[in-house]
Design a protein around this motif. Sequence first.
Motif, PDB file in Angstrom:
ATOM      1  N   LYS A 358      10.598  17.309  24.374  1.00 12.82           N
ATOM      2  CA  LYS A 358      11.332  18.013  24.313  1.00 12.82           C
ATOM      3  C   LYS A 358      11.361  18.895  25.527  1.00 12.82           C
ATOM      4  CE  LYS A 358      12.225  17.996  19.278  1.00 12.82           C
ATOM      5  NZ  LYS A 358      13.332  16.683  19.056  1.00 12.82           N
ATOM      6  N   LEU A 359      12.597  19.003  26.659  1.00 14.39           N
ATOM      7  CA  LEU A 359      12.221  19.144  27.660  1.00 14.39           C
ATOM      8  C   LEU A 359      13.189  20.307  27.938  1.00 14.39           C
ATOM      9  CD1 LEU A 359      11.832  15.693  29.929  1.00 14.39           C
ATOM     10  CD2 LEU A 359      10.244  17.374  29.124  1.00 14.39           C
ATOM     11  N   VAL A 371      20.066  10.090  33.291  1.00 11.49           N
ATOM     12  CA  VAL A 371      18.550  10.017  32.787  1.00 11.49           C
ATOM     13  C   VAL A 371      17.850   8.205  32.175  1.00 11.49           C
ATOM     14  CG1 VAL A 371      17.004  11.058  30.848  1.00 11.49           C
ATOM     15  CG2 VAL A 371      18.601  12.087  31.128  1.00 11.49           C
ATOM     16  N   LYS A 372      18.541   8.022  31.977  1.00 11.47           N
ATOM     17  CA  LYS A 372      17.749   6.496  31.385  1.00 11.47           C
ATOM     18  C   LYS A 372      17.803   5.944  32.888  1.00 11.47           C
ATOM     19  CE  LYS A 372      19.903   4.979  27.061  1.00 11.47           C
ATOM     20  NZ  LYS A 372      20.819   4.350  26.533  1.00 11.47           N
ATOM     21  N   LYS A 373      18.794   6.015  34.186  1.00  8.74           N
ATOM     22  CA  LYS A 373      18.068   5.245  34.990  1.00  8.74           C
ATOM     23  C   LYS A 373      17.494   5.520  35.867  1.00  8.74           C
ATOM     24  CE  LYS A 373      21.445   4.101  38.885  1.00  8.74           C
ATOM     25  NZ  LYS A 373      20.055   4.372  40.311  1.00  8.74           N
ATOM     26  N   ILE A 374      17.449   7.258  35.953  1.00  6.65           N
ATOM     27  CA  ILE A 374      16.308   7.936  36.485  1.00  6.65           C
ATOM     28  C   ILE A 374      14.940   7.623  36.106  1.00  6.65           C
ATOM     29  CG2 ILE A 374      14.833  10.375  36.941  1.00  6.65           C
ATOM     30  CD1 ILE A 374      17.773  11.463  36.510  1.00  6.65           C
ATOM     31  N   GLY A 420      12.972   5.518  23.841  1.00  7.67           N
ATOM     32  CA  GLY A 420      13.629   5.600  23.217  1.00  7.67           C
ATOM     33  C   GLY A 420      14.019   6.836  22.694  1.00  7.67           C
ATOM     34  N   ASN A 421      15.806   6.602  22.438  1.00  8.32           N
ATOM     35  CA  ASN A 421      16.070   7.884  21.379  1.00  8.32           C
ATOM     36  C   ASN A 421      15.946   8.602  22.409  1.00  8.32           C
ATOM     37  OD1 ASN A 421      16.225   8.793  19.183  1.00  8.32           O
ATOM     38  ND2 ASN A 421      14.891   9.909  19.199  1.00  8.32           N
ATOM     39  N   VAL A 422      16.802   9.364  23.779  1.00  3.00           N
ATOM     40  CA  VAL A 422      16.770   9.232  25.036  1.00  3.00           C
ATOM     41  C   VAL A 422      18.538  10.579  24.480  1.00  3.00           C
ATOM     42  CG1 VAL A 422      17.972   9.899  27.635  1.00  3.00           C
ATOM     43  CG2 VAL A 422      16.035   8.157  26.228  1.00  3.00           C
ATOM     44  N   HIS A 423      18.242  11.871  24.268  1.00  5.31           N
ATOM     45  CA  HIS A 423      19.077  12.582  24.727  1.00  5.31           C
ATOM     46  C   HIS A 423      19.819  13.405  24.703  1.00  5.31           C
ATOM     47  CE1 HIS A 423      21.582  10.566  20.854  1.00  5.31           C
ATOM     48  NE2 HIS A 423      19.876  10.303  20.451  1.00  5.31           N
ATOM     49  N   VAL A 431      16.802  17.559  27.739  1.00  3.12           N
ATOM     50  CA  VAL A 431      16.288  16.152  26.850  1.00  3.12           C
ATOM     51  C   VAL A 431      16.061  16.614  26.058  1.00  3.12           C
ATOM     52  CG1 VAL A 431      15.601  14.464  28.493  1.00  3.12           C
ATOM     53  CG2 VAL A 431      16.928  15.974  29.372  1.00  3.12           C
ATOM     54  N   THR A 432      16.266  15.127  25.758  1.00  2.49           N
ATOM     55  CA  THR A 432      15.126  15.436  23.741  1.00  2.49           C
ATOM     56  C   THR A 432      14.946  12.928  24.217  1.00  2.49           C
ATOM     57  OG1 THR A 432      16.926  15.028  22.536  1.00  2.49           O
ATOM     58  CG2 THR A 432      15.663  16.841  22.869  1.00  2.49           C
ATOM     59  N   LEU A 433      13.830  12.542  23.994  1.00  2.00           N
ATOM     60  CA  LEU A 433      13.456  11.660  23.856  1.00  2.00           C
ATOM     61  C   LEU A 433      11.979  10.958  23.222  1.00  2.00           C
ATOM     62  CD1 LEU A 433      10.637  10.761  26.008  1.00  2.00           C
ATOM     63  CD2 LEU A 433      12.655  11.571  27.703  1.00  2.00           C
ATOM     64  N   SER A 434      11.960  10.446  22.378  1.00  3.70           N
ATOM     65  CA  SER A 434      10.848   9.814  22.264  1.00  3.70           C
ATOM     66  C   SER A 434       9.706   8.252  23.242  1.00  3.70           C
ATOM     67  CB  SER A 434      11.056   8.751  20.804  1.00  3.70           C
ATOM     68  OG  SER A 434      11.421   9.906  19.735  1.00  3.70           O
ATOM     69  N   LEU A 435       8.923   8.034  22.791  1.00  2.00           N
ATOM     70  CA  LEU A 435       7.834   7.236  23.475  1.00  2.00           C
ATOM     71  C   LEU A 435       7.358   6.972  23.060  1.00  2.00           C
ATOM     72  CD1 LEU A 435       4.922   8.632  25.467  1.00  2.00           C
ATOM     73  CD2 LEU A 435       6.986  10.195  26.700  1.00  2.00           C
ATOM     74  N   CYS A 436       6.431   5.812  24.029  1.00  2.00           N
ATOM     75  CA  CYS A 436       5.548   4.884  23.589  1.00  2.00           C
ATOM     76  C   CYS A 436       4.019   4.923  24.084  1.00  2.00           C
ATOM     77  CB  CYS A 436       5.638   3.581  22.093  1.00  2.00           C
ATOM     78  SG  CYS A 436       5.740   3.636  20.513  1.00  2.00           S
ATOM     79  N   VAL A 437       2.848   5.053  23.895  1.00  2.00           N
ATOM     80  CA  VAL A 437       1.929   4.826  25.281  1.00  2.00           C
ATOM     81  C   VAL A 437       1.040   3.729  24.279  1.00  2.00           C
ATOM     82  CG1 VAL A 437       0.962   7.163  24.859  1.00  2.00           C
ATOM     83  CG2 VAL A 437       0.574   5.606  26.885  1.00  2.00           C
TER      84      VAL A 437
END
Length: 555
Positions: A358-359, A371-374, A420-423, A431-437
Amino acid sequence: MAKNVQQSSAGPIISSGEESKSDSDATDGELHRTCRICYSAEFQDGMGAFLRPTPCNCAGNRSAVHETCLRRWQTIARRNRQWAAGAVCHACDSPYTVNLVEAGEKQPVGILGGTGLVGRALAAALTAHPIYSLGPVLGSPQTVGSKLADVWRKKEQALEDHYGSAIWQAKPCPTSLEGVKVSSVEDLLRSNVKYVISAIAPSLGHIEDALQEAGIAVFSISPHARQVQRNPLVVPEVNGDALLHALSKSVEDDDETIPLVKSPNCVSCGVSVVLKALDDAYGVVGVSITTFQALSGRGDAKYDPELVVGNVYPLRNTVERTDEYQRKELMRIFPLLKRCAVSAHRVPVQNGHFVDLKLQTKRPVTTKDEVKKILRDFAPLAGLGLPSMPDRPIVVLDEVGRPRPKLDSDYEGGMAVCVGNVHTNDGFFDVTLSLCVNNVVRGAWGAALLNLELYDLHVRPLIARAAAKQRAAGGTARDAVREASAFLEEKVRKKPSPHWDVLLRWASSIDSASSLRERSDSEIQRFGVGPWEDESPTCIDTAIKRPPAPPDVSS
């Protein structure tokens, strides 16, 4: 018959003056098997036998290839930095099952902590790397002299037995490691290895220090000395300039050792890439991070099953200090970040860390599509020719309920971060999102290997050239600035990479002639020269003024 080496967009081509035979030459009951590279038959023109089995998914006439031809193809691809041409068949687009690059073409890389979970995975990766080969694999005194394959199977089975096969499935040992034996530090010091990747426990960090004192460049994922300011903490897409500044400082300070090049914690490796893309666009000022980290992040160490099987284990105030590491690392990598909170947890997943990010930003964020395009467009190292650099550092998914560690940790061979899960604008965060690494690849050995490639292919040669220029000409810092400026201008023009504007900043910051004064031969040799020096002209060579070629008097 003599063969000529040519270059094409698909890769290196070995052609023959003889008219080539094609699939259409085949008649009923007769199959003309010719090599798909040189178009000669088996044992024709002294080319030897075809590889069996076929080293890719090609079938029919396309399946035939001489071992000598494929070795030459892969070697030329390596010299030209066409990594895909040497690793993937241009006809069927499947990975080659063999790597025949001539031994002398590759630089051996040692592994400190090579019998651990990360070290084992790195050893397997190095057997197929286009530039580097597997050097000594260092383990504990108890494992020295043992077969690495035996250690691999024993440790993987122990993890499966401990957690249960529903959570942990033992990974099979690659056949490429069957003949490898575990080495000692003494074996490494007696070898010709210049580079080591370290996955050692922090309690054994003194071994990294000893290798550094011996003149070996160490690229480390260990927490040992990670916060020492002299040691650059580097995520190449984010702050590759830290590596350049650290090496140039060593030259200026007449330091005979190369700093320990550190990668951050596995979560920080993935989060940093996403943060950098959004920070460039919006100016990130506050971050809240909640992690759900896989069991493999603990390596071969085992949790009490009661803590993690069917459970979530908060890591705050435990011996791991994970949330503390991540916060300090992110604040160092992003010095303008004002607020950073981290809450870390261990969960019953074998591989792949899941992160809720969360940012808060300086500039307004309009839509989630923006945000997704960036994120999708973020590729700051494109064009630098780093073999381990993924084409897509960030993969963005639109599907609801993604990303998930089991499905989304292996994009780009595990080197990409999946988002994913970008809002946007939820009332508190912008900005809120989820990520996997992938914590074993991108978060561990892949991060260190990428730092090694950046150093070896770009940073070291740049510093060597600037220092050698001053040594040879007895010039001043002003001369160095002009040289670096021209060099950078030409390189960026022909191979754009925003990251390398740092070279100009570095050169411009030199304010005394002593910083790049004439150096001893041993110091220049310590940094070496780049692969550009003895090869055919490239975009980099054109930026360096060379004496004109002598006139051709043969005609």
